[in-house]
Design an enzyme around this catalytic site. Structure first.
Site, PDB file in Angstrom:
ATOM      1  N   CYS A 133      18.838 -35.399  -3.247  1.00 21.66           N
ATOM      2  CA  CYS A 133      20.024 -36.477  -3.067  1.00 21.66           C
ATOM      3  C   CYS A 133      21.386 -35.952  -1.135  1.00 21.66           C
ATOM      4  O   CYS A 133      21.460 -36.868  -1.088  1.00 21.66           O
ATOM      5  CB  CYS A 133      20.986 -35.292  -3.980  1.00 21.66           C
ATOM      6  N   HIS A 183      28.549 -34.488  -2.547  1.00 23.49           N
ATOM      7  CA  HIS A 183      27.768 -34.128  -1.813  1.00 23.49           C
ATOM      8  C   HIS A 183      28.928 -34.283  -0.620  1.00 23.49           C
ATOM      9  O   HIS A 183      29.321 -35.307  -0.843  1.00 23.49           O
ATOM     10  CB  HIS A 183      26.898 -33.798  -1.292  1.00 23.49           C
TER      11      HIS A 183
END
EC number: 1.2.1.11
Length: 337
Positions: free
Chosen positions: A128, A241
C-alpha cells in the site's frame, strides 16, 4: 467480453472494497464468486440490491473463473494462487507472496502496465505505501530522473485490516467512557499514539514494511540503482496513508515543472496551496481514487532535491483499486483467459 470474476478474502476490509469498486467502475462481469476461509463459508454478502453466498476458497473453486483477485494473506496466495493459474484463471494478488518473484509482474497500471503483458498467470499488487508513494514519485521521476529518496509514512490502521480499524474505534469509545483500553491488534495502544513499527523488524533495524518500499519501487520503476530509506509509522487514522518524501533527482528540479508533472499525471491530483491551508489530508482522500500530492518545495538538504507530501486511500489505491485497475488493463490488453 464479460468475465467470470472471483474474490478471495471477500469478507475482509479489502474484499468489501473490491466488490464495490468492480461494480462502481462497471468492470465487465458475467458473474462474481466470493471466496473466503472455511469459517466464513455460507455467509451472505450484499451490495446495493445484489447478494452473494460466500464459498470456501479451495482449488476447485477456480474452475471456470477468468480472473481472481486475492486479498487473504500471503499463505493463502502461495497455496491457491498457482492452483488458480493452472486452471486458466489469471490471479491478481494483493499479498506479498509473489511481489519479488522474477517471473511475476509487480504492477501499478499508471506506471508500468506494459509489465503485465508477459504474465504467466499471476500478477502482483504492490504494498500500500509503495503504491501511494509512487503516485507522487513517478511523474517526478519522468520529469527529472529519480536517484534516491527518504520517506516517513503515516499509515492508517486500515492497513492492518478491519479488526484494527475496529480496535481504534473501540479504544476511543472506551477512553470517552473512562474505561480500560484493550490492546490486541497492535503491540501498544493506537488511540492518541503513534507507533514507529509496521510489520516485523529485521536484523538491520528496518522493518519488513520499510524494505518493501525500496525493493518494490526498484522493481516497478526498473531502477536497480535506486536508493531509499524509509521509516514506517502507524497513526490513529482510520483510513488513507500519508507519506512525507524527500527525493533527490539526476537533473535540476524546477518547481513549476514539478507541479505540472503532478497535475498532468493520471493517478494524482495537485493539492498545493498552503497559503489557503490546502494540502492533502486523510479525511479528504478516503474513498477517493486519485492520490493527493502537495507541500511541494525545493529540498534544503539535497542536491536537485524536492520535498513533497502524498496521501492516498490504503484500501483503494493501496489495495483494491490498484487490483481492479490491473484487471481493467488485462481486459484492455485482452490478456485474460
Amino acid at each position: 467480453m464479460s468475465y467470470r470474476v472471483g474474490i478471495v478474502g471477500a469478507t475482509g476490509a479489502v474484499g468489501q472494497e473490491l466488490i464495490e469498486l468492480l461494480h462502481r467502475r462497471n468492470f465487465p462481469m458475467e458473474s462474481l464468486t466470493l471466496l473466503a476461509s472455511k469459517r466464513s463459508t455460507g455467509k451472505t454478502i450484499t451490495w446495493e440490491d445484489k447478494s452473494w453466498v460466500v464459498e470456501e476458497a479451495v482449488a476447485s473453486a477456480f474452475d471456470g473463473l477468468d480472473v481472481a483477485i486475492f486479498s487473504a494473506g500471503a499463505s493463502t496466495s502461495k497455496e491457491l494462487g498457482p492452483e488458480a493459474a493452472k486452471r486458466g484463471c489469471v490471479v491478481v494478488d494483493n499479498s506479498s507472496a509473489f511481489r519479488m518473484d522474477a517471473d511475476v509482474p509487480l504492477v501499478v497500471p499508471e506506471v508500468n502496465a506494459h509489465a503485465m503483458r508477459e504474465h504467466k498467470g499471476i500478477i502482483a499488487n504492490p504494498n500500500c505505501s509503495t503504491a501511494v508513494a509512487l503516485m507522487g514519485l513517478y511523474p517526478l521521476h519522468e520529469a527529472f530522473g529519480l536517484k534516491r529518496f527518504t520517506a516517513a509514512t503515516y499509515q492508517a490502521v486500515s492497513g492492518a485490516g478491519a479488526s484494527a480499524m475496529q480496535e481504534l474505534v473501540d479504544q476511543l469509545h472506551a477512553w470517552a467512557k473512562d474505561e480500560p483500553l484493550k490492546v490486541e491488534k497492535f503491540p501498544h495502544q493506537i488511540a492518541f499514539n503513534v507507533l514507529p513499527h509496521v510489520d516485523v523488524f529485521y536484523e538491520d533495524g528496518y522493518t519488513k514494511e520499510e524494505h518493501k518500499m525500496l525493493n518494490e519501487c526498484r522493481k516497478i520503476l526498473g531502477l536497480e540503482s535506486l536508493r531509499a530509506s524509509t521509516t514506517c509509522v502507524r497513526v490513529p487514522v482510520l483510513r488513507a496513508h500519508s507519506i512525507a518524501i524527500n527525493a533527490e533527482f539526476e537533473r535540476p528540479v524546477d518547481l513549476a515543472k514539478a507541479r505540472e508533472a503532478i497535475a498532468g499525471f493520471a493517478g494524482a491530483e495537485l493539492c498545493d496551496d498552503p497559503a489557503h491551508n490546502r494540502y492533502p489530508m486523510p479525511l479528504d482522500y478516503s474513498g477517493k481514487e486519485k492520490c493527493g500530492v502537495g507541500r511541494l518545495r525545493i529540498d534544503s538538504a539535497l542536491d536537485n532535491g524536492l520535498a513533497l507530501w502524498v496521501v492516498g486511500d490504503q484500501l483503494w489505491k493501496g489495495a483494491a483499486l490498484n487490483a481492479v485497475q490491473i484487471a481493467e488493463e488485462l481486459h484492455r490488453q485482452s490478456a485474460l483467459a
